[in-house]
Each structure stands twice: as C-alpha cells, then as structure tokens.
Design an enzyme around this catalytic site. Structure first.
Site, PDB file in Angstrom:
ATOM      1  N   GLU A   1      11.567  25.933  47.496  1.00 39.90           N
ATOM      2  CA  GLU A   1      12.659  26.599  48.231  1.00 39.90           C
ATOM      3  C   GLU A   1      13.638  27.286  47.297  1.00 39.90           C
ATOM      4  O   GLU A   1      14.247  28.287  47.662  1.00 39.90           O
ATOM      5  CB  GLU A   1      13.425  25.581  49.104  1.00 39.90           C
ATOM      6  CG  GLU A   1      12.731  25.293  50.416  1.00 39.90           C
ATOM      7  CD  GLU A   1      13.632  24.632  51.455  1.00 39.90           C
ATOM      8  OE1 GLU A   1      14.663  24.040  51.081  1.00 39.90           O
ATOM      9  OE2 GLU A   1      13.284  24.684  52.639  1.00 39.90           O
TER      10      GLU A   1
ATOM     11  N   LYS B   1      13.166  29.386  62.627  1.00 39.40           N
ATOM     12  CA  LYS B   1      14.145  28.583  63.365  1.00 39.40           C
ATOM     13  C   LYS B   1      14.604  29.322  64.623  1.00 39.40           C
ATOM     14  O   LYS B   1      14.722  28.737  65.698  1.00 39.40           O
ATOM     15  CB  LYS B   1      15.364  28.271  62.482  1.00 39.40           C
ATOM     16  CG  LYS B   1      15.114  27.193  61.440  1.00 39.40           C
ATOM     17  CD  LYS B   1      16.417  26.827  60.727  1.00 39.40           C
ATOM     18  CE  LYS B   1      16.141  25.878  59.567  1.00 39.40           C
ATOM     19  NZ  LYS B   1      17.346  25.616  58.761  1.00 39.40           N
TER      20      LYS B   1
ATOM     21  N   HIS C   1      -9.771  11.908  40.361  1.00 38.44           N
ATOM     22  CA  HIS C   1     -11.016  11.915  41.134  1.00 38.44           C
ATOM     23  C   HIS C   1     -10.944  12.900  42.287  1.00 38.44           C
ATOM     24  O   HIS C   1     -11.696  12.793  43.239  1.00 38.44           O
ATOM     25  CB  HIS C   1     -11.307  10.507  41.651  1.00 38.44           C
ATOM     26  CG  HIS C   1     -11.572   9.528  40.553  1.00 38.44           C
ATOM     27  ND1 HIS C   1     -12.833   9.136  40.202  1.00 38.44           N
ATOM     28  CD2 HIS C   1     -10.731   8.907  39.689  1.00 38.44           C
ATOM     29  CE1 HIS C   1     -12.773   8.284  39.190  1.00 38.44           C
ATOM     30  NE2 HIS C   1     -11.507   8.129  38.857  1.00 38.44           N
TER      31      HIS C   1
END
Lengths: 433, 433
Positions: A273, A405, A294
């Site tokens: 951000e 938003k 792994h």
C-alpha cells in the site's frame, strides 16, 4: 535488528547492486534522512508514525483495557492496518500468553459464525478498531458480534474497547454507550500504527510487555542515520529499492519462525500500500521458512530473475531435541535439535540462492520477544518511508482503494455511485464445464 | 468450476490477450491436450496425476483409517505436497467436521511444543506422509511426536497412519511396527497428489465425503477437451500463460472465502514448483478476499502492470444477516447480510481492477463442498499441466530444491557435501544497530 546485504551485491547476484552504486545511493539516503527527520520534527502526516515510540502511552492503554483484564479470549474486529499490527504482535508472542487472540478481519459469514460459536463469550473481550469509524467490514462485523453477545446474555458494553478517530459512527456509538476508548494517533496511516493503541490494545490484553515493545522501537529510531552503511533500516530500504530498479520487482519476505507468519502479512500490506502507486512498487510475497522451501524455492532459485528474498532469522530460540531412532538412515537427525535443523535449513537455503546468483538479504533478530519485535516493526516502517523517498512517491496514502469502496456502497444501496454502475457492464468470456 | 476470462482480454486490460491470439493459442491447446491424453493413457510420470479420480480407492482409505475413527484431533506430519493438499481439503470443510486438523509442516521447536502441549494426545491421530520416506523435516517431527506420545503414556503405534512409497526409512519403520499404511501413488509428484491417499487420509479421518471429492474431480476430468473455449481448466491455464508472456509475471490467487485460504497456498506450490524453471514461471501470490482489499489492492490497481488477479468465488454460501443499528450512518449495513456484503466487495474489486485495465479472471464454484473442491483441485492441476506444455517445461520435477537439501544434510553432519562448504563462504555486508 541487524541487516546483512552481502548477498544482494552485484558480485554475488544478478540482479545485484554494486558497491559503487550503493555509495551513490547513499547520497540520496542522506537527503532522504534529512527529509524524514524534518517530517518527524514537525509531526507531519505519515512521518508522525516514526515518533510513536515516544508518543504512545502504555499506562493509558493498560488502564483502558483494565475492565477486560479477566478475558480468556480477545476478539479483535478490524481489517487491514487495524488488524495486522496487533495480530503480528500477539501471534509472534502467543506462546507467552494465556489469552487466545482471534482477528475478525473478513466478512465471511460461515467463518464468523464458527468463531462466535466456539469462543466463550462471557470470558471474551472485544477490541474494535477503525481509524475512520466507517469501515464497512469492521462495522458490519461489530454489529454481528454485539448481537451474538446479546443473544448469549453477555453485556457487550462491559467487554468492549474501542479504538477510533475523534469523530465518526464508531466514535458516536462509543460515546453513546460510554465504552472505554482510545484515539488513533493523529497523522499516522493504519499500516504504520502497530506501535500505537491500534496494535497495542491487543498486546496489553494478552499481557505482553508494552514498554519493551516501545523501547525496542525507540532503539531502532535512535539508529536512524544519514548513511545506509550505519543504519540497518535504511540499508534494507535502499537495497530493496535498488534491487527493484534492477529488475527484482518481487520481494519475498520469508521469516524462519512460525510465530512470524503474520509479520510477513503485515509487511506485505506495508510494502504494497505504501509503495504500490504510479506504476511503481515491489510486489511483496509472504513466505515462511522452512515450510516454503518445499513450495516456493524451486521458483526462487530457477525461475525469472525478478525476486529479492528477505529472510528474518532469530539468533536464539527455545529448542527441542530430536529423539534418537532405530532407523539407520535417520540416525543423523537424532544427534540434532529441531532448532539446529531449522538453522541448517535456513543457511542451506540462503546459500543455495546465493550459489544460483539470486539476491537475498538477511534480517537478524536476537530472538522473538517484545523488544526485538518492536525494533523489527519500526525498522521495516522506516525502511518503507526511506524507500518512498527513493521512489519519489508518497508512502502515506492509498488512493487506489477508494474506487471499490464507493462501488461497494453503491451496490449495497447506500446511494448513487457511478462506480457501482460499471460493475454491471462487465465483459464476459465464460467457459463452462 | 466455470471460468470467466473476459477481464483478461486485450479489449479490457493491459496486459491482455486478444481474441485473435486466443484463437492462435487454441491450436497449441489442441496439441497439448493430445499430449496430455497420451500421457494419461500410458500412465506416464506426472500425467498419471490426472487419472487419480478413477484410481484412488476410497474404501481402502477408510478401512486403513478405521483404527483412529474415534479421534478428536488429527496431527498430520508432512511438508509441501505432503501437507498442502490435505490441509486445503480439511480447512475448506472444517465447519463440517468435529475433528480438529493440525498440520506439522515446519520444524520450529517452540511451535511444535505448543501444538503437542495443547492437543489431547490420547484422542489424537497421527498421519505421517512422506513420498520418499526420507524428508528431514517430516521424519524429525515424527520422531518428536512419537516421543511426546510415549511420554504421555499413549501408544502411538495404535494411533498412527503412514502414507509413503514402497521403500525407504518411513516404510521400514512402518513395517517394523506393523502400522496401518497406504502407498503414495506411482508417478504422481507430491503437489499433484491431493486426490490420492496423500490428501484423502486426512479427509477421511475428518469424516468428509471421499466419493464426492473424487466425483467432482472426475467431472472436471471429463471436461478436458481440445479447445480452451470448451474446457474451463484449459481456459485458465492458457490465459495465465498468455498473460505471463505479455508481462503479468505475477499471479495473485484471491479466493473470496476464508475457508479457501489454504487453497491459495496449495495453488502457490503447484504453480511455483511446476512452472518455475529455466528462468520461466509466473510467481504465485497468496491473497484473500475481502481482507486483502485493505492490504494488496492499492498495489494491484496502481502498481506495475505485471499482475494477473485470479478470483475464486462461490455462488452460494451459508449466510448471516447484519443486525440493524441505532447509528444512522450505518443503517445501510443493517439491510444486508454478511454474504451480500462479501459479494458486493468482490464485484466491486473485480470491477475496480477492470476499470483500471488490470487483467483478472473469475473462477466460479457453486459452493464450497467436497464435489466442487474436487473439481477445483483437479481443474487447477490440469491447468498447470497445460501451462507446462505451453511453456515447454516439465511441470513434474523440481530439480532446484536438491542443492539446499544436500547442503542441509552436510551441515547436520550426515556426510560430506560440497554444497555445505559453500555456506561458510558467504559474502557479508553487515549493517548493525
């Protein structure tokens, strides 16, 4: 924290940064440090975050949470910067606490119901955190939590701590119910607020040493200096920036400690951000040693040369011996401890990347405790602010999240938002089974 | 699963793939499909993974785990492909099970001690999984677990299921103690083995419907076809490959369901180890909706144009209403459910990326259950194999992880390995506080 950038040098790795280039960059670090110090001196927006070690009042936080000191569980309702700092601290130190810390940082209904169904609500404290006091996910979850407590016959007003801004819906609600509350610090974006009430309420409820967290951070603050060769945080920020400029657009943060798993998520928000704007910014990847050897190391060692791997390694840890065995081929394990095995895995992985010419940096902690954790959080924040100066971007805003938003609010019928309309215009190319 | 690649088209996104290019690529998909079908017909190494839905015997698995049918907790000791498939299944379906599934997939001593200290060992089953039977982390942890059971006075030989190869230390140990055991499937690399005993022992102990997992996978197998426009798995694999070739070197896998968090980790291993070689391969990033909207979306929307975002979205989910509130500014939330909020967040995020011209793909599930999960795992494996064909790499090996394994053994004194010697030759450039 100490930082070793040897394996990021051009003499070892490609991409890598030459010593000559580091010295040129150091002139920019000196200027950036001056800018940062000026920002701190004036408590400017964002730079104020680097003053938290001296501004945060641990006594105030402890007094505020005193009403829930008996809690066996802590339910933090927050998302993004309102959850990750607290979660980083309490998860890193979970082995030292009898309080189970749970983070409601998503609005998945089945998952919320599972959490509320299994926690002993009468012995659970609620920690609601929203800087703006309007965050849809947090407020929705708080309404659901409140309701669940009421249904269980538990008075949530006796068990709730609020951390929010001076005004807004959450502040109104807190005032109306006379809840114990704290203020988010002025001028500090959420992702830089772990060392304020935003991160430390949870630490206090879990019984961790707030002074040690702050003094570790303060020691890191004292180490800020006008040269990357004298300041671990700036060494890290400069190296990450320089590697990105040379092609390492990905930064894999890989702690070798299970308890630092959430720290890698906190770092991912901080880095993404703060620096991801104007088409710039390294992509943080959350990894974990030894587990991801792994899973990811094949790619890191043999895939595109576009990655910096950042290790975080504690020098000391509580250990446990590996019992001897009756199977010959495994006898070598029985002469070691799990900690020695983990250390060997780390050293082998670090060397395997270096041997393949893949850049990596080692961030060293003495151990995982409050003091070292405070230093790590502060150091990475300072590294990020420094990187923002080098990229010439403002690390303290996040303008690109506003669109969604507004679209969400439109879709939920809160009003008319043109963003919501474009949702229905999606281009489809569906392939069905 | 169904797949919608509309938002990855060049008409929407940059980078994006044009319809014309997709049609050219479809000729390569036809050839690749022929190659894959031939590999399946001959049960060739790796391709054999795509035959698991018809090869895996759920009755054999259920019979083998019958001795631990009373378990309240299941401790799986495995790492990488020996843990992630099982963890994906049991975490996705955890709400349906009374058995707590814990994965010891790291050798961190403090964390291991915490897990062993809190589990009710006399009601805990052990599921040890290692393809080679020599994996240092897994064998060390098994020795530690065995010892903890003995110290607690619990007969671990009565509570352990082993899954391993035909020979090796773990097979020897299993034979000597006469433990119930299963074979790893021939010719199937660990990361492709979720739908074999490797992933399904845990599912069986947790009481999940093995037949539904396999039939969901079988339905996906039936959908494999010589055109990406007719096969969701190939549509996904082709799009990811084409986007990578056009600059999207990062693939962020972002399910909108908390229970699919581990699925994103499983995908990250599948994608990284299978395709990350010869300097090629997309870097998988694990994300989670809606949580990471508040962490990663700023970067995905406004950072470098080097990312594909892959959403996984269930159409249906158990829901929970958001209670009405006395705070005016939040009234809109009280008219919705958490599920509606989460759906709105997803649609808004998908649209926000498209509006910024950032490529994304939607993978649709009907819901999160055994059948759909089996289809998702199989579909992503088929997508990965297809991508391997398009990249012209072998997706079934992982040669770059051997170096560090040898170095680790050397460091632990198992013998002389030149890799271990290079560990001591590290280039240092330390910056200390």
């Amino acid at each position: 924290m100490n930082v070793d950038i040897g394996n990021a040098l051009a003499s070892v790795a490609s991409p890598g940064v030459s010593r000559d280039s580091l010295e040129r960059l150091d002139e920019r670090v000196a200027d950036a440090h001056e800018r940062i110090e000026a920002g701190r001196a004036n408590d400017e927006h964002g730079y104020a975050a680097l003053n938290l070690p001296e501004r945060t009042d641990p006594d105030e936080i402890r007094e505020t949470v005193a009403p829930v000191a008996d809690a066996d569980a802590l339910l933090t309702v927050g998302i993004g910067g309102s959850a990750l700092g607290a979660a980083t601290i309490t998860n890193a130190l979970a082995a030292e606490s009898d309080v189970e810390a749970v983070y409601l940082d998503n609005v998945d209904p089945a998952w919320i119901s599972t959490q509320l169904g299994r926690l002993p609500l009468e012995r659970t404290a609620i920690n609601v955190v929203s800087r703006s006091g309007t965050t849809a996910e947090t407020l929705a979850n708080f309404l659901v939590v409140r309701d669940a407590f009421e249904r269980a016959g538990v008075d949530w007003t006796e068990r709730t701590i609020v951390t929010t801004g001076e005004s807004g819906p959450l502040r109104d609600l807190s005032d109306r119910r006379d809840l114990p509350s704290l203020r988010v610090p002025d001028g500090v974006p959420g992702r830089f607020s772990a060392l304020s009430a935003v991160g430390m309420v949870a630490a206090a409820v879990c019984g961790h040493d707030l002074e040690a967290l702050l003094s570790g951070a303060a020691a890191e603050a004292d180490s800020l200096a006008g040269s990357l060769f004298e300041c671990p945080a700036y060494a890290y920020g400069t190296t990450a920036y320089a590697l990105d400029a040379r092609g390492a657009g990905t930064n894999a943060m890989m702690p070798y400690a299970e308890s630092l798993d959430t720290y890698a998520e906190w770092f991912a928000q901080l880095w993404a951000e703060s620096l991801g704007k104007d088409g710039l910014g390294q992509t943080p990847v959350r990894a974990l040693g030894a587990t991801d050897q792994h899973s990811q190391i094949q790619l890191y060692r043999a895939g595109p040369r576009d990655k910096l791997v950042s290790f975080v390694v504690p020098d000391e840890r509580d250990d446990r011996s590996i019992p001897a065995t009756d199977v010959d081929d495994l006898a070598y394990l029985g002469e070691a401890t799990l900690g020695e095995l983990l250390s060997a895995e780390f050293e082998a992985t670090e060397a395997s990347l270096a041997a393949a010419g893949r850049p990596n940096v080692r961030i060293e902690l003495e151990r995982v405790d409050e003091y070292e954790l405070g230093g790590l959080l502060y150091g990475m924040e300072a590294a990020c602010v420094l990187a923002g100066e080098l990229y010439d971007v403002n690390p303290f805003n996040q303008p690109a999240v506003e669109w969604a938003k507004r679209a969400t609010r439109g879709l939920l019928g809160e009003g008319t938002f043109e963003e919501a309309e474009s949702v229905t215009e999606k281009t489809e190319l569906r392939v069905e089974r």
